[in-house]
Design a protein around this motif. Structure first.
Motif, PDB file in Angstrom:
ATOM      1  N   VAL A  12      40.206  49.984  -8.493  1.00  0.00           N
ATOM      2  CA  VAL A  12      39.867  50.764  -9.683  1.00  0.00           C
ATOM      3  C   VAL A  12      38.750  51.759  -9.384  1.00  0.00           C
ATOM      4  O   VAL A  12      38.809  52.933  -9.772  1.00  0.00           O
ATOM      5  N   LEU A  13      37.729  51.309  -8.665  1.00  0.00           N
ATOM      6  CA  LEU A  13      36.610  52.186  -8.324  1.00  0.00           C
ATOM      7  C   LEU A  13      37.075  53.351  -7.459  1.00  0.00           C
ATOM      8  O   LEU A  13      36.659  54.505  -7.663  1.00  0.00           O
ATOM      9  N   GLY A  14      37.934  53.069  -6.488  1.00  0.00           N
ATOM     10  CA  GLY A  14      38.444  54.129  -5.634  1.00  0.00           C
ATOM     11  C   GLY A  14      39.210  55.177  -6.418  1.00  0.00           C
ATOM     12  O   GLY A  14      39.089  56.379  -6.154  1.00  0.00           O
ATOM     13  N   ALA A  15      39.991  54.749  -7.397  1.00  0.00           N
ATOM     14  CA  ALA A  15      40.738  55.697  -8.230  1.00  0.00           C
ATOM     15  C   ALA A  15      39.797  56.548  -9.066  1.00  0.00           C
ATOM     16  O   ALA A  15      40.006  57.758  -9.221  1.00  0.00           O
TER      17      ALA A  15
ATOM     18  N   VAL B 152      51.817  48.734   1.143  1.00  0.00           N
ATOM     19  CA  VAL B 152      52.851  49.463   0.403  1.00  0.00           C
ATOM     20  C   VAL B 152      52.251  50.149  -0.827  1.00  0.00           C
ATOM     21  O   VAL B 152      52.551  51.315  -1.110  1.00  0.00           O
ATOM     22  N   VAL B 153      51.407  49.435  -1.553  1.00  0.00           N
ATOM     23  CA  VAL B 153      50.765  50.031  -2.731  1.00  0.00           C
ATOM     24  C   VAL B 153      49.948  51.252  -2.330  1.00  0.00           C
ATOM     25  O   VAL B 153      49.963  52.288  -3.010  1.00  0.00           O
ATOM     26  N   THR B 154      49.246  51.152  -1.215  1.00  0.00           N
ATOM     27  CA  THR B 154      48.432  52.278  -0.750  1.00  0.00           C
ATOM     28  C   THR B 154      49.293  53.451  -0.309  1.00  0.00           C
ATOM     29  O   THR B 154      49.059  54.601  -0.702  1.00  0.00           O
ATOM     30  N   LEU B 155      50.307  53.172   0.503  1.00  0.00           N
ATOM     31  CA  LEU B 155      51.132  54.251   1.053  1.00  0.00           C
ATOM     32  C   LEU B 155      52.003  54.918  -0.007  1.00  0.00           C
ATOM     33  O   LEU B 155      52.390  56.081   0.147  1.00  0.00           O
ATOM     34  N   LEU B 156      52.324  54.204  -1.084  1.00  0.00           N
ATOM     35  CA  LEU B 156      53.086  54.800  -2.173  1.00  0.00           C
ATOM     36  C   LEU B 156      52.209  55.654  -3.079  1.00  0.00           C
ATOM     37  O   LEU B 156      52.711  56.315  -3.990  1.00  0.00           O
ATOM     38  N   GLY B 157      50.912  55.613  -2.858  1.00  0.00           N
ATOM     39  CA  GLY B 157      50.003  56.437  -3.644  1.00  0.00           C
ATOM     40  C   GLY B 157      49.681  55.882  -5.021  1.00  0.00           C
ATOM     41  O   GLY B 157      49.193  56.623  -5.883  1.00  0.00           O
ATOM     42  N   LEU B 158      49.933  54.587  -5.229  1.00  0.00           N
ATOM     43  CA  LEU B 158      49.594  53.991  -6.521  1.00  0.00           C
ATOM     44  C   LEU B 158      48.086  53.830  -6.621  1.00  0.00           C
ATOM     45  O   LEU B 158      47.430  53.403  -5.669  1.00  0.00           O
ATOM     46  N   ARG B 159      47.555  54.145  -7.799  1.00  0.00           N
ATOM     47  CA  ARG B 159      46.104  54.079  -7.986  1.00  0.00           C
ATOM     48  C   ARG B 159      45.777  53.442  -9.328  1.00  0.00           C
ATOM     49  O   ARG B 159      46.617  53.380 -10.233  1.00  0.00           O
ATOM     50  N   GLY B 160      44.538  52.980  -9.441  1.00  0.00           N
ATOM     51  CA  GLY B 160      44.044  52.473 -10.712  1.00  0.00           C
ATOM     52  C   GLY B 160      44.862  51.334 -11.277  1.00  0.00           C
ATOM     53  O   GLY B 160      45.238  50.386 -10.583  1.00  0.00           O
ATOM     54  N   GLY B 161      45.167  51.447 -12.581  1.00  0.00           N
ATOM     55  CA  GLY B 161      45.885  50.387 -13.276  1.00  0.00           C
ATOM     56  C   GLY B 161      47.257  50.117 -12.704  1.00  0.00           C
ATOM     57  O   GLY B 161      47.710  48.963 -12.667  1.00  0.00           O
ATOM     58  N   ARG B 162      47.954  51.168 -12.256  1.00  0.00           N
ATOM     59  CA  ARG B 162      49.286  50.950 -11.683  1.00  0.00           C
ATOM     60  C   ARG B 162      49.208  50.137 -10.395  1.00  0.00           C
ATOM     61  O   ARG B 162      50.046  49.261 -10.154  1.00  0.00           O
TER      62      ARG B 162
ATOM     63  N   LEU C 212      47.302  37.424  -3.404  1.00  0.00           N
ATOM     64  CA  LEU C 212      46.565  38.477  -4.098  1.00  0.00           C
ATOM     65  C   LEU C 212      45.208  38.730  -3.454  1.00  0.00           C
ATOM     66  O   LEU C 212      44.740  39.877  -3.403  1.00  0.00           O
ATOM     67  N   ALA C 213      44.556  37.681  -2.964  1.00  0.00           N
ATOM     68  CA  ALA C 213      43.255  37.851  -2.312  1.00  0.00           C
ATOM     69  C   ALA C 213      43.366  38.797  -1.128  1.00  0.00           C
ATOM     70  O   ALA C 213      42.488  39.641  -0.897  1.00  0.00           O
ATOM     71  N   VAL C 214      44.452  38.670  -0.356  1.00  0.00           N
ATOM     72  CA  VAL C 214      44.638  39.537   0.806  1.00  0.00           C
ATOM     73  C   VAL C 214      45.094  40.927   0.386  1.00  0.00           C
ATOM     74  O   VAL C 214      44.548  41.944   0.835  1.00  0.00           O
ATOM     75  N   SER C 215      46.110  41.004  -0.481  1.00  0.00           N
ATOM     76  CA  SER C 215      46.667  42.311  -0.857  1.00  0.00           C
ATOM     77  C   SER C 215      45.630  43.161  -1.590  1.00  0.00           C
ATOM     78  O   SER C 215      45.550  44.382  -1.369  1.00  0.00           O
ATOM     79  N   ALA C 216      44.826  42.538  -2.454  1.00  0.00           N
ATOM     80  CA  ALA C 216      43.801  43.290  -3.172  1.00  0.00           C
ATOM     81  C   ALA C 216      42.723  43.789  -2.214  1.00  0.00           C
ATOM     82  O   ALA C 216      42.225  44.917  -2.355  1.00  0.00           O
ATOM     83  N   ALA C 217      42.369  42.969  -1.222  1.00  0.00           N
ATOM     84  CA  ALA C 217      41.370  43.403  -0.242  1.00  0.00           C
ATOM     85  C   ALA C 217      41.886  44.581   0.578  1.00  0.00           C
ATOM     86  O   ALA C 217      41.151  45.540   0.841  1.00  0.00           O
ATOM     87  N   VAL C 218      43.154  44.514   0.992  1.00  0.00           N
ATOM     88  CA  VAL C 218      43.749  45.609   1.770  1.00  0.00           C
ATOM     89  C   VAL C 218      43.765  46.899   0.951  1.00  0.00           C
ATOM     90  O   VAL C 218      43.288  47.953   1.398  1.00  0.00           O
ATOM     91  N   ALA C 219      44.313  46.828  -0.265  1.00  0.00           N
ATOM     92  CA  ALA C 219      44.414  48.024  -1.105  1.00  0.00           C
ATOM     93  C   ALA C 219      43.042  48.506  -1.556  1.00  0.00           C
ATOM     94  O   ALA C 219      42.814  49.716  -1.682  1.00  0.00           O
ATOM     95  N   GLY C 220      42.116  47.575  -1.805  1.00  0.00           N
ATOM     96  CA  GLY C 220      40.790  47.962  -2.269  1.00  0.00           C
ATOM     97  C   GLY C 220      40.006  48.729  -1.224  1.00  0.00           C
ATOM     98  O   GLY C 220      39.418  49.776  -1.520  1.00  0.00           O
ATOM     99  N   LEU C 221      39.992  48.226   0.005  1.00  0.00           N
ATOM    100  CA  LEU C 221      39.252  48.933   1.058  1.00  0.00           C
ATOM    101  C   LEU C 221      39.917  50.276   1.368  1.00  0.00           C
ATOM    102  O   LEU C 221      39.228  51.270   1.622  1.00  0.00           O
ATOM    103  N   ALA C 222      41.252  50.298   1.322  1.00  0.00           N
ATOM    104  CA  ALA C 222      41.955  51.556   1.555  1.00  0.00           C
ATOM    105  C   ALA C 222      41.650  52.575   0.459  1.00  0.00           C
ATOM    106  O   ALA C 222      41.564  53.776   0.724  1.00  0.00           O
ATOM    107  N   ALA C 223      41.465  52.094  -0.772  1.00  0.00           N
ATOM    108  CA  ALA C 223      41.142  52.999  -1.872  1.00  0.00           C
ATOM    109  C   ALA C 223      39.755  53.607  -1.703  1.00  0.00           C
ATOM    110  O   ALA C 223      39.504  54.715  -2.166  1.00  0.00           O
ATOM    111  N   LEU C 224      38.868  52.909  -1.014  1.00  0.00           N
ATOM    112  CA  LEU C 224      37.501  53.396  -0.839  1.00  0.00           C
ATOM    113  C   LEU C 224      37.323  54.266   0.396  1.00  0.00           C
ATOM    114  O   LEU C 224      36.599  55.258   0.367  1.00  0.00           O
ATOM    115  N   ILE C 225      37.979  53.901   1.514  1.00  0.00           N
ATOM    116  CA  ILE C 225      37.744  54.626   2.764  1.00  0.00           C
ATOM    117  C   ILE C 225      38.994  55.282   3.328  1.00  0.00           C
ATOM    118  O   ILE C 225      38.928  55.917   4.385  1.00  0.00           O
TER     119      ILE C 225
END
Length: 323
Positions: free
Chosen positions: A300-303, A155-165, A208-221
């Motif tokens: 954060v890096l992806g943003a 959801v965080v990825t598909l809503l386009g939230l990035r970085g600190g948000r 959080l371990a799962v959600s951060a991994a999902v959003a983090g990899l999506a932010a990179l690739i």
């Protein structure tokens, strides 16, 4: 890609994924057996020699730990150093178990003791909750946490939230999941009975371990990261977690791999927190923390990378004539 090639890809890919899922879930369950299962033996060496010979006949099944007396063996069970202990005294033989740590292991040890012959007194040092004596409700809680983490990251990825948000949204959703899970599992169902806030913290950290991994990899690739991480967690994390039995009952190296993934680390950390006053929780909590930290760092890096790309001038702008 043409429509025909896409159709062929789907026809081939679906059976492959189905076979992979069946292997990941069915193979560990079909090969359940003790493998270097930590087990204590207490009493004088002359009295425990026969017990040790019987146990070592099952090559590689048990990892024996020796203790001077029943008190030391009981402490080891409560500290999660061993799953149980056989205590030999002049008055007879006792079997110490901890059904809260694994009802399956407790039953297995009782069967081993019965097969050895003779009268053995069984003492459940850390019993499972009365509302969940077989651990079924506890085991059922692993999958919803993984699903909640995948959903939050997607959801965080598909809503386009990035970085600190994005980081704030992931942390807030995990905290709410932790509080809700503790309210359901502890306050309502009473299938865990440790410190309420510590349990909520483990629930939230596992999410959080799962959600951060999902959003983090999506932010990179890109969005493909959602599917990759979800597949890793669902196809390998859950069946390799050892939650229904114990990591030491799974085929090698499945049990070890499962403890490095969020579902396995989360289940182990929750057992320690809920039933053993936090004993042996440090390792799995650190594993979850690393997953969460790396995932949030990737967010954060992806943003930053995306902002840098967008700020760079395009070739058209660079070649545009100056008026």
């Amino acid at each position: 890609m043409s429509t025909r090639r896409r159709l062929i890809a789907v026809v081939v890919l679906v059976p492959v994924l189905a076979a992979l899922a069946l292997w990941a879930f069915a193979w560990p369950a079909a090969r359940t057996a003790p493998r270097d299962l930590p087990l204590g033996v207490a009493g004088p060496a002359t009295a425990t020699a026969q017990v040790e010979r019987q146990l070592t006949r099952h090559e590689g099944a048990f990892e024996l730990h020796h203790y001077a007396d029943e008190a030391a063996a009981r402490d080891a069970v409560e500290d999660r150093s061993v799953y149980g202990a056989i205590v030999v005294t002049p008055d007879g033989t006792s079997l110490l178990t901890a059904s809260a740590g694994s009802p399956v292991v407790a039953q297995l040890l009782q069967q081993q003791a019965a097969a050895a012959g003779g009268e053995v007194r069984t003492v459940d040092v850390v019993p499972a909750p009365a509302n969940d004596p077989r651990g079924a409700a506890f085991n059922a809680g692993v999958l919803p946490l993984a699903l909640a983490g995948i959903a939050a990251g997607a959801v965080v990825t598909l809503l386009g939230l990035r970085g600190g948000r994005a980081v704030a949204a992931l942390a807030a959703s995990a905290a709410l999941v932790g509080l809700t899970a503790a309210a359901v599992a502890h306050s309502w169902l009473a299938v865990v009975d440790g410190n309420w806030w510590a349990e909520a913290g483990v629930f939230g950290l596992a999410t959080l371990a799962v959600s951060a991994a999902v959003a983090g990899l999506a932010a990179l690739i890109g969005p493909a990261g959602i599917g990759i991480t979800a597949g890793l967690v669902m196809l390998f994390g859950n069946p390799f977690s050892g939650a229904p039995s114990a990591p030491e009952l799974l085929p090698e190296p499945v049990g070890a791999i499962g403890q490095w993934l969020p579902p396995g680390a989360g289940a182990t950390a929750l057992r320690s927190t809920a039933f053993f006053d936090g004993a042996a929780a440090t390792g799995p909590v650190l594993t979850l923390t690393w997953w969460a930290t790396l995932g949030l760092g990737a967010v954060v890096l992806g943003a930053l990378l995306k902002s840098r790309t967008q700020s760079q001038p395009t070739p058209e702008r660079e070649l545009a004539p100056v008026s």
